[in-house]
Design a protein around this motif. Structure first.
Motif, short mmCIF file in Angstrom:
data_model
loop_
_atom_site.label_atom_id
_atom_site.label_comp_id
_atom_site.label_asym_id
_atom_site.label_seq_id
_atom_site.Cartn_x
_atom_site.Cartn_y
_atom_site.Cartn_z
N ALA A 81 4.55 1.69 8.23
CA ALA A 81 3.95 2.55 7.29
C ALA A 81 4.16 3.93 7.30
CB ALA A 81 2.29 2.32 7.25
N SER A 82 4.15 4.56 8.50
CA SER A 82 4.36 6.00 8.58
C SER A 82 5.86 6.24 8.28
CB SER A 82 4.25 6.33 10.22
OG SER A 82 3.00 6.22 10.55
N LEU A 83 6.73 5.38 8.66
CA LEU A 83 8.37 5.41 8.31
C LEU A 83 8.63 5.39 6.77
CD1 LEU A 83 11.34 5.82 9.12
CD2 LEU A 83 11.25 3.16 9.44
N LEU A 84 7.86 4.44 6.21
CA LEU A 84 7.91 4.22 4.53
C LEU A 84 7.37 5.62 3.94
CD1 LEU A 84 7.10 0.50 4.11
CD2 LEU A 84 9.33 1.73 4.04
N LEU A 85 6.32 6.08 4.39
CA LEU A 85 5.77 7.28 3.74
C LEU A 85 6.63 8.39 4.03
CD1 LEU A 85 1.87 7.24 4.69
CD2 LEU A 85 3.13 7.23 2.49
N LEU A 86 7.52 8.58 5.12
CA LEU A 86 8.41 9.65 5.21
C LEU A 86 9.58 9.42 4.36
CD1 LEU A 86 8.37 11.91 7.15
CD2 LEU A 86 9.84 10.60 8.81
N LEU A 87 9.98 8.25 4.13
CA LEU A 87 11.37 8.00 3.45
C LEU A 87 10.90 8.16 2.08
CD1 LEU A 87 12.79 4.79 5.13
CD2 LEU A 87 13.53 7.25 5.31
N TRP A 88 9.65 7.62 1.41
CA TRP A 88 9.11 7.87 0.35
C TRP A 88 8.82 9.02 -0.33
CZ3 TRP A 88 6.79 2.16 -0.04
CH2 TRP A 88 7.77 1.30 0.06
N MET A 89 8.45 9.86 0.38
CA MET A 89 7.77 11.29 0.31
C MET A 89 8.58 11.94 -1.06
SD MET A 89 5.24 13.22 1.05
CE MET A 89 4.93 14.83 0.25
N PRO A 90 7.67 12.13 -1.97
CA PRO A 90 8.31 12.84 -3.04
C PRO A 90 8.66 14.28 -2.80
CG PRO A 90 6.06 12.57 -3.45
CD PRO A 90 6.20 11.53 -2.17
N SER A 91 9.95 14.69 -3.40
CA SER A 91 10.10 16.08 -3.05
C SER A 91 9.86 17.22 -3.91
CB SER A 91 11.94 16.13 -3.01
OG SER A 91 12.31 15.70 -4.40
N ASP A 92 8.82 16.83 -4.83
CA ASP A 92 8.46 17.92 -5.70
C ASP A 92 7.15 18.24 -5.77
OD1 ASP A 92 7.70 15.38 -6.43
OD2 ASP A 92 8.01 15.72 -8.70
N GLU A 93 6.03 17.61 -5.19
CA GLU A 93 4.67 17.71 -5.02
C GLU A 93 4.19 16.99 -4.03
OE1 GLU A 93 3.47 14.99 -8.90
OE2 GLU A 93 3.05 17.29 -8.83
N PRO A 94 3.11 17.44 -3.34
CA PRO A 94 2.21 16.75 -2.49
C PRO A 94 1.59 15.34 -3.10
CG PRO A 94 1.10 18.54 -2.71
CD PRO A 94 2.33 18.78 -3.57
N LEU A 95 1.09 14.32 -2.52
CA LEU A 95 0.44 13.35 -3.00
C LEU A 95 -1.19 13.39 -2.57
CD1 LEU A 95 2.77 10.39 -2.22
CD2 LEU A 95 2.51 11.42 -4.24
N PHE A 96 -2.03 13.07 -3.85
CA PHE A 96 -3.35 13.13 -3.30
C PHE A 96 -4.09 11.71 -3.53
CE2 PHE A 96 -2.32 17.34 -4.21
CZ PHE A 96 -3.06 18.19 -3.30
#
Length: 486
Positions: free
Chosen positions: A43-58
């Motif tokens: 899960a941590s790896l997928l979050l790092l790979l799928w982290m959007p580059s334009d804004e944080p997620l809430f």
């Protein structure tokens, strides 16, 4: 599954594992822990790979605002620290499977999972109250792990740790209460927008930072750390030094930047830098005096935390370039130290298993008979000393550039002298391993799992220097921290 949907599982799974492992028989506990370790790492790896580059997620876990609701905030910084936690905690968990006696494992796993859940909660928390909840859960789990085994020395160290943690929590909670009374919100983003300076705000932040400094064991509030870290079981020592004390520092640095304290607290920043220099020299000197291996490594933690305190005066520079370099170097230093110190504690535990005693004098001959464990310890030492091409070198190089650009040349001397002192107490350990010993001396042999866990973490601290652009890119992703730095 989207990255947003993964966020709550980083809290739900370890909390569920903490409850289940306290009820299941030992074999089922070990199997379920392995499965959850794999799921958390994935899960941590997928979050790092799928982290959007334009804004944080809430992600909101409740319909109310703080302190009743829970809002999770994922930015590049949080994603990097989730991945760091997964790497270190997974390898420490695998180490514990082979290292701990069957009688110790039923007490270890519930506390281990509560600790992991608390860490994930701190990296993701978006408000001050839920940060407090995470800190409390983290401290209680850590104290329980220190006392694991029930030996008198461990219980004594755990009680000292508990009193320090409770006092730090009291300071933090009083400060949060004052901030809430003055500004009417605990949400970090809203607080940054409405925050105004005044005597009440200054007192609140002083209480918060003092409480976090005690939990982090910053010099001179460090006296609880050496007995707790040196006396705990080896996988616990690694978790404490690599992850637990980093959580309170993470909160302190985010508050410092997001509430724009560098622009208003120049004198405080220089004072924190002086305390960092004191930590480097006092911790290094004490490490030179120790006769037991884990005590050397524990006092090394006191010393290495001094580098993190140097970030505060470097961030307070009027040069935006210097502040940016200080931010990059500081977060990279935290990652590098976490990997290296976890690897060093596990390697030290292996060396003690080989020698049968913890005294440095018992290490004579190990370089010839158990070279793999010495190699793992050496790789971690390279990073802690800041030698190229390690992650520690990359972090110190960025901090040195920041000090040079900002004109704060005195911190350059502190960093260089601190590195020399680190080399002195670490080479002292190696000098004992290269002493000749009688051929009749019999050394133990740790299992391959124990050796590989230590070697992997130590090697990662070196590889971080080669792949430093990756975490630096994650740190630069949009988020409150990067926006506050401009």
């Amino acid at each position: 599954m989207s990255s947003l949907a993964l966020l709550p599982w980083l809290l739900i799974l370890p909390l569920a594992a903490a409850c289940l492992t306290g009820l299941l028989p030992l074999r089922a506990t070990q199997i379920s822990s392995l499965l959850v370790i794999l799921s958390q790492a994935l899960a941590s790896l997928l979050l790092l790979l799928w982290m959007p580059s334009d804004e944080p997620l809430f992600y909101s876990l409740g319909s109310w605002g703080a302190p009743l609701g829970i809002v999770l905030r994922l930015d590049g910084l949080a994603a990097a620290f989730l991945m760091m936690t997964s790497l270190i905690a997974s390898l420490c968990g695998l180490y514990a499977l082979s290292y701990l006696r069957p009688s110790q494992q039923p007490g270890f796993w519930p506390l281990f999972w509560f600790l992991w859940a608390a860490l994930n909660g701190i990296w993701l928390a978006g408000d001050l109250f839920n940060l407090y909840v995470g800190l409390e859960l983290l401290s209680l789990a850590a104290v329980g792990l220190v006392a694991l085994g029930g030996e008198a020395s461990r219980v004594k160290a755990a009680l000292r740790y508990l009193f320090a943690a409770l006092l730090g929590s009291l300071g933090y909670l009083l400060g949060v209460s004052l901030l809430y009374g003055a500004h009417g919100t605990l949400d970090l983003e809203l607080l940054a927008e409405v925050f105004h300076w005044g005597p009440l705000s200054a007192l609140a932040l002083a209480l918060i930072l003092a409480g976090l400094a005690l939990k982090t064991a910053f010099f001179p509030l460090h006296t609880w750390l050496p007995p707790a870290h040196a006396g705990a079981l080896t996988p616990v020592s690694a978790l404490l030094s690599a992850l637990v004390i980093k959580a309170s520092f993470y909160i302190a640095l985010r508050l410092w930047v997001e509430l724009e304290m560098p622009e208003r607290s120049l004198e405080v920043a220089q004072l924190l830098g002086l305390l960092g220099a004191g930590a480097l020299f006092w911790g290094g000197w004490m490490a030179l005096q120790q006769v037991k291996l884990k005590q050397v490594v524990a006092y090394s933690t006191v010393a290495q935390l001094g580098y993190l305190l140097l970030i505060f005066p470097l961030l307070s520079s009027s040069s935006s370039e210097a502040s940016h370099l200080a931010s990059q170097g500081g977060w990279l230093m935290l990652l590098s130290h976490a990997l290296a110190k976890a690897g060093m504690f596990l390697a030290a535990g292996n060396l003690i298993l080989c020698a049968g005693r913890s005294e440095l004098s018992a290490l004579a001959g190990l370089s010839r008979y158990r070279p793999m464990n010495i190699f793992a310890f050496g790789l971690a030492a390279v990073s802690l000393m800041g030698l190229p091409p390690s992650g520690g070198f990359s972090a110190k190089w960025l901090m040195l550039q920041s000090a040079l650009i900002s004109g704060q040349w005195w911190w350059i001397l502190v960093i260089l002298l601190g590195s020399l002192l680190s080399a002195a107490y670490l080479f002292r350990v190696f000098s004992h391993t290269y002493l000749e010993t009688q051929d009749s001396v019999q050394f133990g042999q740790p299992s391959l799992m124990l050796e590989l866990c230590a070697l992997t973490l130590a090697a990662l601290s070196i590889l971080l220097g080669f792949f430093a652009p990756w975490p630096l890119a994650w740190f630069a992703l949009p988020g409150p921290f990067t926006e506050a730095l401009g």
